[in-house]
Scaffold this motif. Structure first.
Motif, PDB file in Angstrom:
ATOM      1  N   PHE A 209       1.865  12.091   5.824  1.00 18.04           N
ATOM      2  CA  PHE A 209       2.649  10.497   6.187  1.00 18.04           C
ATOM      3  C   PHE A 209       2.458  10.167   7.501  1.00 18.04           C
ATOM      4  O   PHE A 209       1.745  10.495   8.411  1.00 18.04           O
ATOM      5  N   GLN A 210       2.728   8.707   7.373  1.00 19.00           N
ATOM      6  CA  GLN A 210       2.212   7.755   8.520  1.00 19.00           C
ATOM      7  C   GLN A 210       3.001   8.124   9.790  1.00 19.00           C
ATOM      8  O   GLN A 210       2.204   8.214  10.978  1.00 19.00           O
ATOM      9  N   SER A 211       4.120   8.750   9.696  1.00 22.51           N
ATOM     10  CA  SER A 211       4.697   9.468  10.997  1.00 22.51           C
ATOM     11  C   SER A 211       4.643  10.805  11.233  1.00 22.51           C
ATOM     12  O   SER A 211       5.123  11.554  12.216  1.00 22.51           O
TER      13      SER A 211
ATOM     14  N   LYS B 112       0.762  -1.184   0.057  1.00 24.13           N
ATOM     15  CA  LYS B 112       0.081   0.055  -0.085  1.00 24.13           C
ATOM     16  C   LYS B 112       0.763   1.214   0.113  1.00 24.13           C
ATOM     17  O   LYS B 112       0.566   2.263  -0.819  1.00 24.13           O
ATOM     18  N   THR B 113       1.930   1.158   1.025  1.00 23.92           N
ATOM     19  CA  THR B 113       2.742   2.615   1.166  1.00 23.92           C
ATOM     20  C   THR B 113       3.519   2.700  -0.135  1.00 23.92           C
ATOM     21  O   THR B 113       3.650   3.829  -0.572  1.00 23.92           O
ATOM     22  N   THR B 114       3.835   1.589  -0.637  1.00 24.49           N
ATOM     23  CA  THR B 114       4.818   1.602  -1.892  1.00 24.49           C
ATOM     24  C   THR B 114       3.821   2.366  -3.078  1.00 24.49           C
ATOM     25  O   THR B 114       4.372   3.247  -3.915  1.00 24.49           O
TER      26      THR B 114
ATOM     27  N   LEU C 278      -3.137   9.908   2.112  1.00 24.93           N
ATOM     28  CA  LEU C 278      -2.914   9.821   3.433  1.00 24.93           C
ATOM     29  C   LEU C 278      -2.614   8.235   3.977  1.00 24.93           C
ATOM     30  O   LEU C 278      -3.196   7.174   3.779  1.00 24.93           O
ATOM     31  N   ASP C 279      -1.473   8.265   4.477  1.00 22.51           N
ATOM     32  CA  ASP C 279      -0.758   6.697   4.871  1.00 22.51           C
ATOM     33  C   ASP C 279      -1.297   6.594   6.338  1.00 22.51           C
ATOM     34  O   ASP C 279      -0.398   7.205   6.985  1.00 22.51           O
ATOM     35  N   GLU C 280      -2.129   5.472   6.444  1.00 21.99           N
ATOM     36  CA  GLU C 280      -2.483   5.146   7.796  1.00 21.99           C
ATOM     37  C   GLU C 280      -2.632   6.460   8.738  1.00 21.99           C
ATOM     38  O   GLU C 280      -2.016   6.615   9.654  1.00 21.99           O
ATOM     39  N   PRO C 281      -3.538   7.402   8.073  1.00 22.31           N
ATOM     40  CA  PRO C 281      -3.680   8.473   8.764  1.00 22.31           C
ATOM     41  C   PRO C 281      -4.061   8.382  10.363  1.00 22.31           C
ATOM     42  O   PRO C 281      -3.761   9.278  11.409  1.00 22.31           O
TER      43      PRO C 281
HETATM   44 MG   LIG Z   1       2.695   1.100   5.156  1.00 24.02          MG
END
Ligand SMILES: [Mg+2]
Ligand SMILES: Nc1ncnc2c1ncn2[C@@H]1O[C@H](COP(=O)(O)OP(=O)(O)O)[C@@H](O)[C@H]1O
Lengths: 314, 279, 387
Positions: free
Chosen positions: C106-108, C67-69, C182-185
């Protein structure tokens, strides 16, 4: 005028690719010029011939390609062999002593309370920031024949030993013992800090798990803590061993002149005897002797990095 | 574990005694009234007086500081560049050699670096005429070279730990790589750059061996001055000098530790406030 | 098409208004056969997707499925090994991140630690053609949108996790991107905050009309948030559709199992008749009427799937097809519903969810431990899956 005309182009180049090239090239050129080139000179010099000119060497002459006599002398001349053996022996002994003292200290640091730990760590680092020379010097004062420390040791010795073996003082200065002692003193923080960094990361619950499974404290140490701290032991040992084996200041100040050490030999060949080729050959040989541990270090370092990466990904 | 690690505590006490007894003894003897450095002859501060009125010592100290400031500054610039190159530019020509060049000086015995640099400077003077004599310039050049790799190590490890996502975020918001470096990366690693400078400064200030080889007549740094005196034996005014050094460094480290501790406390306080505000 | 500003919503007037709820049917983002390989490892494998303007589209899948990729390829941080990416008709594939009309959360969160909340939000604007007063207006508007106006001068470490998440959102929205990634918001928030923030996120999307692509591994989150979602596994898209489509009409065992819980049975097709198919299910001990899928032939082995909440428990034998006897092995009371484990005569145990609609005491339950009961379900609830 021309500069003003050109500057937007330079600016664009700098913002796009230029800054990257400059960032790489500047330190690269610097290190090539002031570190790599001298190093190449040392290697080349070890094959030159000493001449009474200035600078005191020449190539060619009796030796058309290169003069390998210096390397032959390294093996045949007793002085060099003894110097290598003394240096490596002292460095090994000092490394072991550092490990024996430093390991329990590093482990102790991980076991004291947080606020104590910060204070004690600062106390380990503090000598780092004071002069190396002055730390060696401090021991010169302690080991001298009239010092309170020497008198204390002499008193203790005489009290234990029979009267006919009594001493007026203990000869400490200018001995191999003094060199090892001061080396241990000077390099102990280099052993403690990497060990502490390694031990601090170990999970205490592993110890608890091992005890829960019936191990006694010493067995826990032997089976869990010690194997896991191996990378720290290797890093600390190399950080002590490598500089200790080429040490110049300590043997010059507290060592014995009848026990040659390799750092002093290089320095003396170079400065007193003005024999650049010989000094270079001794230096190259020392590096070759050190390349072994160095490669082991990078090998272990690389392996632990790879392992960390693999753990991080899974 | 509620068992007190008695053995470890004992070793810690022994270790710290080993660390500090020689230094404390030296400090006490700096107040020794006797000319014989190791025999106690009553309390006196005369060595401090003689030290502070010694122009040679003062001159050497100033020269050492000049060299240290200059070389630390250049070492920081070069070392930071090298650290960035190692951490952020994954592929460029000659990277393997470059990574060797930034690590080798860390473990090179000082004697070898010393004679190698000296030979280089003599040959440079012989064949290109610069630097014509050995002294301030050559010492500074040598100090920059061997202290920059320490800066590189610090900057590199900081960059490797840093969250690369913040650099990506800046790029995502429209900044080109150079701007990201300027706006984000450099400010974020500035504490590492500062500690790099400080380390380079102390290394330069403390160096004997390399300075001894690369210096010339008339350029006597403080460590070289001490070295030449100490080679002849223990002298009381060196005790005084050592005491002053230890006290200055001790105060510096104490203040730094106190400031760090305060910053940490303030940070914890802020975080607590934030959570209360969020409830 | 930006609508003229209305006084009622002056705050967000600068945004192109969403044409909600009707989503325009023309694809706004087109991902064409995108593959990403890292060395020999294929992280994303020939993914094709079309996403419409103003949608909240979710990419749902387990950890490590790519997913992130995929998201990073949309943002421009990774180059696709194969395939192309179009946004609003423009080919984005070879543009660097700083030239794409796309922003990412970003996720972080990746907040700039050395800048205040305000400076973080303003950072992206300095590359835009705006006057300083327009810029500060935009920042103020963004902070108001995420309700952080009072925190504008704090540094990121001085605010809580939920607030950081909102700063990251405001920063990414400030440039009014065509597409927000939105990555794992919500992954870093605790459960309660996560639920509240879900609705906030939907509200903000509604106000701004920005197209959102949300990555998540939480199926409930995906179903709540998104207009459509794609289920990913091992770098491939398994199924794309609305939440209802994916939940009620899964096209594979994997999708059916990933979204919600489900009972699977081995079955054999016996007959098909129009909309229904008859399959034999040995573990249920008889024939089941199920909703037919195309391409069934008698004798074909197939999987039957039934969701636990589609099963009805009764004391007496119901007068419908698909009724089977069983015995209560286990029951767990969750408040709003109960989970029963019912053992069939074949030994097979099934999960059954039963909503506790009435307020009853312990001894008035539908069934209790060791009771003999009947299980029944409608033919439409029986899903047939070929793989
Ligand atoms: Mg990920
Ligand atoms: N830069 C990279 N190099 C090598 N492998 C990578 C890289 N980035 C991601 N991967 C691999 O690709 C897979 C998918 O990763 P990712 O897209 O982050 O998954 P998700 O976000 O769905 O959890 C993982 O197995 C990961 O290890």
């Amino acid at each position: 005028m021309e500069a003003a005309h050109r500057s937007p182009g330079f600016r664009r180049w700098f913002n796009r690719r230029g800054w990257i090239k400059i960032t790489i090239a500047t330190p690269y050129v610097w290190l090539s010029l002031f570190f790599l080139l001298p190093f190449v000179i040392v290697i080349a010099m070890s094959f030159a011939t000493r001449t009474p000119t200035a600078p005191p060497f020449s190539f060619g002459g009796d030796y058309p390609v290169m003069n390998t006599n210096h390397y032959a002398r390294l093996i045949h001349d007793d002085l060099y062999v003894r110097a290598y053996l003394n240096s490596i022996g002292n460095a090994t002994l000092a490394t072991l002593m550092c490990l024996l003292i430093g390991y329990p200290m590093a482990l102790g640091l991980t076991r004291v309370s947080r606020s104590w730990r910060n204070v004690l760590l600062m106390l380990v680092i503090l000598p780092f920031w004071t002069s190396f020379l002055l730390r060696v010097y401090a021991w010169m004062g302690l080991m001298g024949t009239n010092s309170w420390f020497n008198k204390l040791l002499t008193g203790a010795y005489n009290w234990v030993m029979p009267a006919d073996m009594a001493l007026r003082y203990i000869p400490m200065m200018n001995t191999g013992f003094a060199v090892v002692l001061v080396t241990v003193y000077s390099y102990l923080p280099f052993m403690i800090l990497p060990l502490y960094a390694n031990l601090e990361k170990l999970d205490l619950s592993l110890n608890e798990a091992a005890m829960d499974l019936g191990s006694r404290p010493f067995q826990v140490f032997r089976d869990v803590t010690l194997p896991l701290s191996l990378p720290g032991i290797i890093a600390g040992s190399l950080l002590v061993f490598i500089p200790a084996s080429g040490e110049l200041i300590i043997p010059s100040l507290v060592g014995s002149s009848s026990r040659p050490m390799i750092g002093r030999v290089i320095s003396d060949e170079f400065a007193s005897a003005r024999d650049w080729p010989m000094a270079s050959a001794v230096a190259v040989a020392l590096l070759l002797l050190l390349v072994g541990p160095l490669m082991a270090y990078t090998y272990f370092e690389g392996k632990s990095l790879e392992k960390k990466k693999a753990e991080g990904e899974s | 574990m509620n068992r007190r690690p008695v053995f470890l505590i004992t070793m810690l006490c022994f270790g710290f005694a080993f660390f500090y007894i020689p230094i404390l003894s030296m400090m006490v003897y700096s107040f020794n009234g006797s000319r014989l450095a190791t025999v106690w002859g009553g309390f006196s501060t005369k060595w401090y007086v003689s030290l502070l009125s010694n122009r040679q010592v003062l001159k050497a100290a100033i020269l050492s500081i000049e060299i240290a400031v200059l070389s630390a500054t250049f070492a920081t610039i070069l070392g930071t560049m090298a650290g960035i190159a190692m951490a952020r530019f994954k592929r460029f020509r000659g990277r393997t050699l470059f990574s060797g060049l930034v690590t080798a000086p860390l473990v090179m015995p000082e004697v070898i670096t010393g004679i190698a640099s000296l030979m280089l400077f003599i040959l440079m003077a012989e064949y290109i005429g610069w630097p014509a004599t050995r002294g301030f310039t050559t010492v500074t050049l040598a100090h920059i070279t061997f202290s920059m790799v320490f800066v590189t190590t610090i900057v590199h490890s900081r960059l490797v730990q840093a969250d690369e996502a913040i650099e990506e975020a800046a790029m995502d918001l429209g900044s080109r790589p150079w701007q990201v470096m300027k706006d984000i990366t450099l400010p974020v690693i500035s504490p590492a750059i500062m500690s790099g400078w400080l380390l380079a400064f102390t290394i330069s200030l403390d160096d004997v061996v390399i300075t001894n080889f690369t210096t010339g007549p008339g350029t006597t740094t403080l460590p070289i001055l001490i070295w030449s005196k100490v080679k002849l034996g223990v002298t009381p005014d060196i005790n005084a000098l050592a005491t002053i050094t230890v006290v200055i460094v001790g105060i510096g480290v104490f203040i730094a530790g106190w400031l760090l501790n305060r910053a940490e406390k303030a940070r914890e306080h802020d975080i607590q406030l934030a959570y209360q505000a969020n409830q | 098409m930006p609508e003229p500003a209305t006084t009622a919503d002056a705050k967000i007037a600068q945004f192109p208004r969403a044409v909600a709820p009707a989503i325009k049917e023309t694809p706004f983002i087109r991902i064409e056969g995108v593959t990403k390989r890292f060395g020999a490892f294929t992280a994303v494998s020939s993914v094709s997707l079309e996403i419409r303007k103003g949608e909240i589209f979710s990419l749902l899948g387990g950890s490590g499925c790519g997913k992130t990729t995929l998201l990073r390829m949309l943002a421009g941080f990774e180059d696709p090994t194969e395939g192309r990416i179009f946004i609003d008709g423009q080919d984005m594939t070879d543009l660097p991140p700083y030239e794409r009309p796309v922003n990412m959360m970003f996720q972080s969160y990746a907040l700039f630690p050395h800048m205040t909340v305000e400076k973080n939000v303003a950072y992206g604007l300095k590359h835009m053609d705006m006057t300083p007063s327009q810029r500060s207006d935009r920042v103020r508007e963004m902070l108001a949108l995420v309700q952080l106006s009072d925190f504008s001068h704090r540094k990121p470490h001085q605010i809580s996790g939920g607030q950081r998440q909102r700063v990251a959102l405001a920063r990414a929205l400030a440039k009014q991107p065509k597409l927000l990634l939105l990555d794992e918001p919500l992954a870093a928030l605790d459960k309660k905050l996560r639920e509240a923030t879900q609705f906030e996120l939907m509200d903000i999307q509604d106000k701004t009309g920005t197209t959102f692509i949300v990555v998540t591994h939480d199926q409930e989150e995906a179903m709540t948030l998104s207009s459509r979602l794609a289920v990913m596994d091992k770098g491939r898209i398994m199924q794309t559709g609305t939440a209802t489509e994916v939940y009620e009409y899964p096209n594979s065992k994997l999708v059916a199992g990933f979204i919600g819980s489900i009972n699977f049975f081995d079955a054999t097709v016996r007959a098909t008749q129009g909309d229904t198919a008859e399959v034999e299910v040995p573990e249920l001990g008889g024939m089941v009427e199920a909703r037919a899928i195309p391409g069934l032939t008698p004798g074909q082995p197939i999987t039957l799937a039934i969701r636990p909440e589609k099963l009805t428990i009764s004391r007496g034998k119901p007068a419908t097809a698909n009724a089977f006897p069983g015995k209560v092995r286990d029951l767990a009371y969750f408040g709003k519903d109960s989970l029963y484990r019912i053992q069939m005569p074949s030994g097979r145990v099934m999960s059954v969810n039963s909503v506790n609609a009435r307020r009853v005491g312990e001894n008035e339950r539908v069934a209790d431990w060791e009771d003999a009961v009947w299980l029944s379900f409608e033919p439409a609830a029986a899903i047939l899956l070929k793989d």
